[in-house]
Design a protein around this motif. Structure first.
Motif, PDB file in Angstrom:
ATOM      1  N   ASN A 434       0.789  -1.220   0.000  1.00 24.27           N
ATOM      2  CA  ASN A 434       0.000   0.000   0.000  1.00 24.27           C
ATOM      3  C   ASN A 434       0.823   1.273   0.000  1.00 24.27           C
ATOM      4  N   GLY A 435       2.125   1.181  -0.117  1.00 24.90           N
ATOM      5  CA  GLY A 435       2.959   2.377  -0.088  1.00 24.90           C
ATOM      6  C   GLY A 435       3.193   2.950  -1.471  1.00 24.90           C
ATOM      7  N   SER A 436       4.263   3.702  -1.591  1.00 25.41           N
ATOM      8  CA  SER A 436       4.610   4.367  -2.842  1.00 25.41           C
ATOM      9  C   SER A 436       5.290   3.396  -3.811  1.00 25.41           C
ATOM     10  N   LEU A 437       5.142   3.692  -5.105  1.00 23.37           N
ATOM     11  CA  LEU A 437       5.821   2.914  -6.147  1.00 23.37           C
ATOM     12  C   LEU A 437       7.288   3.287  -6.272  1.00 23.37           C
ATOM     13  N   GLY A 438       7.688   4.408  -5.681  1.00 22.16           N
ATOM     14  CA  GLY A 438       9.042   4.899  -5.873  1.00 22.16           C
ATOM     15  C   GLY A 438       9.205   5.560  -7.235  1.00 22.16           C
ATOM     16  N   GLY A 439      10.358   6.142  -7.467  1.00 14.13           N
ATOM     17  CA  GLY A 439      10.597   6.919  -8.680  1.00 14.13           C
ATOM     18  C   GLY A 439      10.536   6.109  -9.959  1.00 14.13           C
ATOM     19  N   LYS A 440      11.255   4.990 -10.035  1.00 13.70           N
ATOM     20  CA  LYS A 440      11.245   4.172 -11.247  1.00 13.70           C
ATOM     21  C   LYS A 440       9.886   3.542 -11.479  1.00 13.70           C
ATOM     22  N   GLY A 441       9.284   3.023 -10.421  1.00 12.11           N
ATOM     23  CA  GLY A 441       7.963   2.413 -10.552  1.00 12.11           C
ATOM     24  C   GLY A 441       6.946   3.402 -11.061  1.00 12.11           C
ATOM     25  N   ARG A 442       7.001   4.621 -10.540  1.00  8.17           N
ATOM     26  CA  ARG A 442       6.100   5.667 -11.005  1.00  8.17           C
ATOM     27  C   ARG A 442       6.343   5.970 -12.482  1.00  8.17           C
ATOM     28  N   GLY A 443       7.620   6.012 -12.875  1.00 12.31           N
ATOM     29  CA  GLY A 443       7.953   6.273 -14.277  1.00 12.31           C
ATOM     30  C   GLY A 443       7.415   5.211 -15.206  1.00 12.31           C
ATOM     31  N   ILE A 444       7.511   3.932 -14.798  1.00 12.86           N
ATOM     32  CA  ILE A 444       6.985   2.849 -15.630  1.00 12.86           C
ATOM     33  C   ILE A 444       5.476   2.961 -15.754  1.00 12.86           C
ATOM     34  N   ALA A 445       4.819   3.228 -14.633  1.00 16.34           N
ATOM     35  CA  ALA A 445       3.367   3.389 -14.669  1.00 16.34           C
ATOM     36  C   ALA A 445       2.977   4.571 -15.547  1.00 16.34           C
ATOM     37  N   PHE A 446       3.748   5.635 -15.477  1.00 18.73           N
ATOM     38  CA  PHE A 446       3.453   6.834 -16.263  1.00 18.73           C
ATOM     39  C   PHE A 446       3.608   6.575 -17.764  1.00 18.73           C
ATOM     40  N   ILE A 447       4.700   5.949 -18.183  1.00 14.79           N
ATOM     41  CA  ILE A 447       4.906   5.704 -19.614  1.00 14.79           C
ATOM     42  C   ILE A 447       3.891   4.686 -20.117  1.00 14.79           C
ATOM     43  N   ARG A 448       3.470   3.770 -19.263  1.00 10.89           N
ATOM     44  CA  ARG A 448       2.407   2.819 -19.631  1.00 10.89           C
ATOM     45  C   ARG A 448       1.118   3.556 -19.911  1.00 10.89           C
ATOM     46  N   ALA A 449       0.798   4.539 -19.075  1.00  8.33           N
ATOM     47  CA  ALA A 449      -0.406   5.342 -19.287  1.00  8.33           C
ATOM     48  C   ALA A 449      -0.301   6.152 -20.578  1.00  8.33           C
ATOM     49  N   LEU A 450       0.877   6.698 -20.861  1.00  6.94           N
ATOM     50  CA  LEU A 450       1.066   7.462 -22.092  1.00  6.94           C
ATOM     51  C   LEU A 450       0.847   6.583 -23.320  1.00  6.94           C
ATOM     52  N   LEU A 451       1.397   5.384 -23.301  1.00 10.26           N
ATOM     53  CA  LEU A 451       1.236   4.483 -24.447  1.00 10.26           C
ATOM     54  C   LEU A 451      -0.222   4.092 -24.628  1.00 10.26           C
ATOM     55  N   HIS A 452      -0.960   4.037 -23.536  1.00 11.17           N
ATOM     56  CA  HIS A 452      -2.379   3.676 -23.621  1.00 11.17           C
ATOM     57  C   HIS A 452      -3.210   4.831 -24.174  1.00 11.17           C
ATOM     58  N   ARG A 453      -2.809   6.062 -23.861  1.00 11.15           N
ATOM     59  CA  ARG A 453      -3.635   7.216 -24.202  1.00 11.15           C
ATOM     60  C   ARG A 453      -3.215   7.911 -25.491  1.00 11.15           C
ATOM     61  N   TYR A 454      -2.014   7.676 -25.961  1.00  9.04           N
ATOM     62  CA  TYR A 454      -1.548   8.306 -27.207  1.00  9.04           C
ATOM     63  C   TYR A 454      -1.423   7.246 -28.298  1.00  9.04           C
ATOM     64  N   PRO A 455      -1.665   7.626 -29.570  1.00 14.16           N
ATOM     65  CA  PRO A 455      -1.791   6.638 -30.659  1.00 14.16           C
ATOM     66  C   PRO A 455      -0.465   6.183 -31.256  1.00 14.16           C
ATOM     67  N   LEU A 456       0.557   5.974 -30.440  1.00 14.95           N
ATOM     68  CA  LEU A 456       1.838   5.521 -30.975  1.00 14.95           C
ATOM     69  C   LEU A 456       1.719   4.148 -31.628  1.00 14.95           C
ATOM     70  N   ARG A 457       0.958   3.273 -31.002  1.00 16.30           N
ATOM     71  CA  ARG A 457       0.817   1.927 -31.553  1.00 16.30           C
ATOM     72  C   ARG A 457       0.124   1.954 -32.906  1.00 16.30           C
ATOM     73  N   GLU A 458      -0.843   2.864 -33.059  1.00 15.72           N
ATOM     74  CA  GLU A 458      -1.545   2.983 -34.342  1.00 15.72           C
ATOM     75  C   GLU A 458      -0.629   3.563 -35.413  1.00 15.72           C
ATOM     76  N   ARG A 459       0.299   4.427 -35.032  1.00 15.57           N
ATOM     77  CA  ARG A 459       1.210   5.040 -35.992  1.00 15.57           C
ATOM     78  C   ARG A 459       2.271   4.068 -36.468  1.00 15.57           C
ATOM     79  N   TYR A 460       2.570   3.058 -35.665  1.00 12.42           N
ATOM     80  CA  TYR A 460       3.617   2.101 -36.031  1.00 12.42           C
ATOM     81  C   TYR A 460       3.062   0.685 -35.922  1.00 12.42           C
ATOM     82  N   PRO A 461       2.201   0.300 -36.861  1.00  7.45           N
ATOM     83  CA  PRO A 461       1.538  -1.013 -36.782  1.00  7.45           C
ATOM     84  C   PRO A 461       2.472  -2.194 -37.009  1.00  7.45           C
ATOM     85  N   ASP A 462       3.660  -1.948 -37.561  1.00 10.99           N
ATOM     86  CA  ASP A 462       4.566  -3.053 -37.870  1.00 10.99           C
ATOM     87  C   ASP A 462       5.477  -3.436 -36.709  1.00 10.99           C
ATOM     88  N   ILE A 463       5.335  -2.746 -35.598  1.00 16.70           N
ATOM     89  CA  ILE A 463       6.106  -3.120 -34.412  1.00 16.70           C
ATOM     90  C   ILE A 463       5.197  -3.111 -33.194  1.00 16.70           C
TER      91      ILE A 463
END
Length: 1003
Positions: A434-463
């Motif tokens: 129930n504590g904090s994710l820490g700096g790296k954990g927060r960063g991973i969660a943040f970039i995961r959210a960005l990939l979910h909300r921005y269309p990078l996957r749609e722009r690069y369908p071959d990877i």
């Protein structure tokens, strides 16, 4: 009864504890957060902020939960304030369109009573705010200490101010007073005090007479009030003295408009005279004040002690006397409980039908879900009424189905609480604790959210663009681990790293954590990366990069218990690394104490492929949105990428890697000729040895092996990214079908675009930069094979990129060339370094590349002496400082150079390499404000006067290192705008004018 009349017809019955229902009338329900998108993500997602805050609302049976509204500019915020009602304005210091003080003043012009609480990342930001006496629109300043508890403290601080008069009068609610004028200290103390007060209240309500009584005790939580002057503190005490539960006071703070060294002593003495039995405490950075506290007979806390927070916690627990969904029957009897939403779904299927009907009729499910931040789910359930269903079975099914559908829809970017019974191995990101994710954990969660909300996957369908499966053990377990095994004092005072590791390995993780890890290992059998994720890692001002350990585990033993043992050892050793000598040395260079650090641990599937017992990715890399050393047509804002074959250790720790600007992927000034490729390109790579499954883990490199390119060619990896030097024609051929030396060029990607990696990284860096509001660094790995599968790019981490202090403009101006000790056009930092009397340098005439580890030891010994004398110094030497590759420079660690305030890398005939851009070591140097210069061999703007250095008085000389001391300080400047740096001989001066503030700068 509310009447003295004997006629009961005219009396009104109130339950015994009805008075407590009227407490906490004024609540912060609408918060306007004014910040960058990244800051908003950090505050909302890290450390289960929503659950921490909202579960308290559940316990108090409030119908609506607080709502956080977010805007990214000051002007937009002012428009919102004029249109809508807000209870709290929460700006952060980086507003895109105006400074935060001006913003606060404009808020007060609209509504003078609207609380404006400023969140700053670092005390350095506060020095740019108006002085104490200047009028401004900021009611209170808090420092964001990478722990979400600070936000709970801010909300409760505002609510307590709004409710204290009413609640103390009506409900006799108690008050705790904190007197502290240091922003950093009260930002650390208040969150702890609120947390412990809530825990304390929880303990009290468990002993309540009945449900209503327990509810009353929670609503009657003690208020915590804060003052930063003697006058305010005394006024608070006099006003609430019949309700005061205790007073904790600093010693030196403002009285009558000046800093009075005895303010706290006099305050506590006056209070003790009126109320001798009241729990009182003094805290100070000056240990001599302990005697004054003893004379008064009150507790004393040393602010310099790493145990300060623990001591305060113990004081509150010993001297001063939140929630699950509880299934109840109509008579109030509790029959079951659920901690998480998934557990609620599970219990719904089996719990007594009378309880289902009872809670559904009172809308309890919706209320509890709102308190968990599941607003949409609650809104789906709220409109339904009992009469809409035939029986309890239909109600049961509806609730369960709505929960499951919502969980399925939201898994894309939601951090899931780990549940052993429900864990399938498919969850992308789980949290253990129930504590904090820490700096790296927060960063991973943040970039995961960005990939979910921005269309990078749609722009690069071959990877495939994805995040490795990740679990984070939160900081809560770290604290429990130290407490359970009585390790606090030992770890802080131990100065032997080997003894430290052994003691931590013998200690025990909690049984629950071990059971959870055992459950994870049932589903996850691929190799694992076990990484540190402390509260302070990857922060905006002190990244703490590379200080703590990372382990790569094969995770392939036939016995799950053996795999659990190895994983447990890795976690314990990461915990131990918080207290290593290198980490402590780094802490000494910051405003933080090792006692404030908290460690989370990331367990992440390792990216790569098994090649007959050796596991590694095709490519590892680090991408930065800012290029510190642009060359030719490169621009700083276009960023830089470092690429390497195999595991990323070679990149992040300063080994050889290919550097390329993603906007110009075919422009490679690092290798200007085929011969330079032969000499300087990657010749070795790191892999995980999968045969180490039974080995006893001791050090982070135990499971790694270094392999040559022949292994990668045998594995079929080198043909994907390699080339051949054709000696007959003197050119490089992008095929391995020819004989000749093999070279890692990545031409298939950079030149022939078989994977659009450069373009994708350009887009990803832009998204990350815009979302964080600052330059970023992204670690990634690529799995690519010849089996016809789409290549996969795994984003491993994102962090803010430290650029250094540039608040003031420094100009080099004119100087005489004869006065120069050294100069460069590749410098980082900004300011005047005016107190350097000592230089430590590696002698160029005796430098031996094979002896760099010995040189590191010699430097460390001199560093220790200078630190004992509190003398900062300049450090000069060949190649890369802190490189993991001893053949690229001197492999010093932080403990060996902790006293340096200027670091110079000199290119020599014996060793001339690229500067240390992008390494963890480099990140920490820039964040600490240490001046950093690189002198390129043969460049007209770079030179060092070795003759002058060798002619100066010697304090100490070893086999390779000389320490000189000057009677006058060196005059050193770094011009942040241009990247130029110059060090002048003692007594020499720059002739250009500069601002008076520059003389105060220490870089």
């Amino acid at each position: 009864m509310t009447s003295n009349s004997m006629d009961v017809r005219n009396t009104i019955y109130e339950p015994k504890f009805r008075v407590f229902w009227d407490l906490m009338r004024n609540r912060v329900q609408d918060i306007l957060l004014v910040s960058s998108f990244y800051d908003a993500f950090t505050l909302e997602e890290d450390g289960q902020l929503t659950e921490r805050i909202l579960s308290q609302y559940l316990d108090m049976q409030l119908r609506y939960a607080p709502r956080v509204h977010h805007v990214t500019t000051g002007e937009r915020a002012l428009e919102e304030i004029q249109k809508n009602n807000y209870d709290l304005i929460l700006p952060m210091t980086r507003l895109a369109d105006m400074d935060v003080v001006s913003f606060g003043k404009k808020v007060k012009e609209i509504d003078p009573s609207l609380p404006v609480i400023l969140l700053a990342y670092d005390e350095a930001e506060l020095r740019r705010l108006p002085k104490r006496s200047d009028p401004n629109g900021i009611d209170k300043i808090f420092l964001w200490n990478n722990d979400s508890k600070i936000l709970l403290a801010i909300i409760k601080y505002v609510e307590d101010l709004l409710n204290v008069d009413h609640d103390t009068e009506v409900g006799q609610v108690r008050v705790v007073i904190l007197v502290e004028d240091s922003v950093r200290h009260y930002s650390a103390l208040l969150p702890l005090m609120y947390t412990e007060t809530m825990k304390l209240t929880r303990n009290l309500i468990e002993a309540g007479l009945n449900d209503l009584h327990r509810l009353a005790r929670m609503r009657a939580r003690p208020k915590i009030l804060h003052a930063d002057t003697y006058e305010d503190a005394w006024a608070l005490y006099k006003k609430y003295k019949h309700n005061v539960l205790g007073v904790i006071s600093d010693v030196r703070y403002w009285r009558n408009g000046v800093k009075d060294p005895d303010s706290g002593v006099d305050l506590i003495a006056s209070i003790k005279e009126e109320n001798p039995y009241l729990p009182l405490a003094l805290n100070s950075t000056e240990s001599r004040n302990r005697d004054k506290a003893e004379e008064l007979g009150v507790a004393f806390f040393d602010k310099n002690s790493p145990q300060l927070l623990n001591q305060l916690r113990e004081f509150m627990l010993q001297n001063m006397g939140f929630g699950d969904f509880v299934f109840r029957l109509p008579n109030g009897a509790a029959i079951d409980r659920a901690r998480t939403i998934q557990e609620l779904a599970d219990r719904i299927q089996t719990v007594n039908e009378q309880s289902i009907l009872f809670h559904a009729n009172l809308n309890h499910f919706s209320t509890w879900l709102v308190a968990r931040g599941e607003i949409k789910l609650a809104e789906r359930l709220r409109p339904y009424r009992i009469e809409d269903f035939n029986d309890s079975k239909d109600i049961r099914h509806l609730i369960w189905e709505c929960i499951q559908q919502t969980l399925d829809q939201d898994q894309g970017d939601v951090i899931t609480d780990f549940n052993r019974r429900m864990y399938s191995g498919s969850q992308g990101f789980v949290r253990l604790g129930n504590g904090s994710l820490g700096g790296k954990g927060r960063g991973i969660a943040f970039i995961r959210a960005l990939l979910h909300r921005y269309p990078l996957r749609e722009r690069y369908p071959d990877i495939h663009i994805r995040i490795p499966r990740t679990g984070v053990i939160t900081t809560e377990e770290f604290e429990h681990f130290l407490d359970r095994n009585h390790l606090h004092d030992f770890a802080i005072h131990c100065n032997d790293d080997e003894k430290l590791r052994k003691r931590f390995l013998k200690a025990e993780l909690s049984p629950k954590l071990l059971q959870d890890l055992y459950g994870i290992l049932e589903k996850v059998t691929r190799p694992l990366a076990v990484r540190s994720s402390s509260l302070l890692e990857d922060s905006h001002y002190q990244p703490f990069a590379g200080l703590y350990q990372t382990f790569m585990l094969s995770n392939n033993h036939e016995s799950r218990r053996q795999r659990l043992s190895q994983l447990s050892d890795a976690i314990k050793l990461i915990y131990a690394s918080v207290f290593s000598q290198s980490a402590k040395a780094y802490f000494n260079s910051t405003s933080y104490s090792v006692g404030e650090e908290r460690m989370a641990v990331i367990i992440q599937e390792l990216v790569g492929t098994d090649h007959d017992g050796f596991f590694y990715p095709t490519i590892s890399g680090v991408a930065q949105s800012h290029n510190f050393y642009p060359v030719g047509r490169m621009k700083s804002e276009e960023g830089i990428v470092q690429l390497a074959l195999g595991l990323g250790k070679i990149v992040v720790e300063g080994g050889g890697a290919l550097r390329v600007c993603p906007s110009h992927p075919t422009f490679l000034p690092q290798f200007s000729s085929p011969q330079s490729w032969l000499k300087g390109s990657q010749s070795k790579f790191y892999a995980l040895d999968l045969k180490t499954g039974e080995s006893l883990l001791q050090h982070e490199d135990d499971t790694l092996v270094e392999k040559d390119l022949a292994q990668a060619e045998k594995d079929g990896v080198l043909p994907l990214i390699g080339s051949v030097f054709d000696a007959q024609d003197g050119v490089i051929r992008d095929t391995l079908s020819l004989g000749g030396p093999r070279i890692v060029t990545f031409n298939s990607i950079l030149r022939w675009n078989e994977i659009p990696l450069a373009k994708m990284l350009t887009d990803l860096l832009k998204v990350g930069h815009d979302a964080m509001g600052c330059p970023v660094e992204i670690e990634f790995a690529v799995r690519w094979n010849t089996m016809g599968e789409k290549p996969s790019v795994y984003v491993l981490q994102i962090r803010p990129l430290i650029l250094g202090a540039e608040a003031q403009e420094v100009s080099l101006g004119d100087f005489d060339e004869d006065d120069v000790v050294l100069k460069t056009n590749k410098a980082l930092g900004n300011g005047i370094y005016s107190n350097l009397f000592d230089l430590v340098f590696v002698r160029d005439d005796v430098f031996n590349l094979a002896k760099t580890p010995e040189i590191a030891l010699e430097i460390g010994a001199i560093n220790d002496k200078l630190m004992d004398e509190e003398r900062p110094y300049a450090l000069i030497g060949p190649g890369r400082w802190g490189s993991v590759d001893r053949w690229l420079g001197v492999p010093v660690n932080w403990g060996q150079i902790a006293g340096a305030r200027m670091i110079v890398e000199v290119g020599t005939k014996k060793l001339n390499v690229e500067p240390s851009q992008g390494t963890h070591f480099f990140q920490n140097i820039t964040s600490l404000g240490i001046g950093y210069m690189t002198l390129e061999l043969g460049h007209t703007d770079c030179r060092v006067d070795w003759d002058w250095l060798m002619s100066q008085p010697v304090v100490e000389e070893t086999d390779f290192v000389r320490h000189i001391r000057l009677s006058e300080p060196l005059c050193t400047r770094i011009e942040g705008r241009t990247g130029k740096g110059v060090m002048l001989k003692p007594g020499r001066q720059f002739r250009a004018a500069h601002t008076p503030e520059d003389d105060e700068s220490e870089g």
